[in-house]
Design an enzyme around this catalytic site. Structure first.
Site, PDB file in Angstrom:
ATOM      1  CG  HIS A   1      -2.060  -0.885   1.160  1.00 51.43           C
ATOM      2  ND1 HIS A   1      -3.218  -0.565   0.498  1.00 51.43           N
ATOM      3  CD2 HIS A   1      -2.234  -2.130   1.638  1.00 51.43           C
ATOM      4  CE1 HIS A   1      -4.058  -1.566   0.585  1.00 51.43           C
ATOM      5  NE2 HIS A   1      -3.481  -2.541   1.270  1.00 51.43           N
ATOM      6  CB  ALA A  41      17.355 -19.172   8.407  1.00 58.49           C
TER       7      ALA A  41
END
Length: 109
Positions: A20, A74
């Site tokens: 957004h 990770a």
């Protein structure tokens, strides 16, 4: 979003192709006083090519392509596209190794 064949994903992976608002420093930037729900929705395709491995807690952001055979460590955040056959880690994720096909082994960048 496009996910290739034989993609290995550990747990707690986040992949998003939208956001957004705009925050890149041009005339289309979102006003920080506007409510986030009213900010313009932006969609940018994500492509994860064949034989990619995404480690635990990896985040993949809009507009990114992860090249064939790439490994993402990770806790990494992939905010820019990664080339094929690299090992990338960090926030933002950056390649640290590449696969040398001539010598058939991983080498440091």
């Amino acid at each position: 979003m496009e996910i290739g064949n034989n993609v290995l994903m550990a747990s707690k992976i986040y992949i998003s192709d939208c956001t957004h608002g705009s925050y890149i420093g041009n005339e289309y930037d979102s006003d920080p006083m506007s409510l986030p729900i009213y900010r313009r929705l932006s969609v940018k395709a994500v492509k994860i090519e064949d034989n990619v491995w995404l480690g635990e807690f990896v985040s993949v952001l809009p507009g990114v392509t992860i090249g064939k055979g790439t490994i993402v460590g990770a806790n990494s955040v992939v905010s820019k596209s990664l080339p094929p056959y690299v090992i990338a880690v960090g926030t933002p994720a950056k390649p640290i190794n590449f696969f040398d096909f001539e010598k058939q082994r991983w080498r440091k960048i």
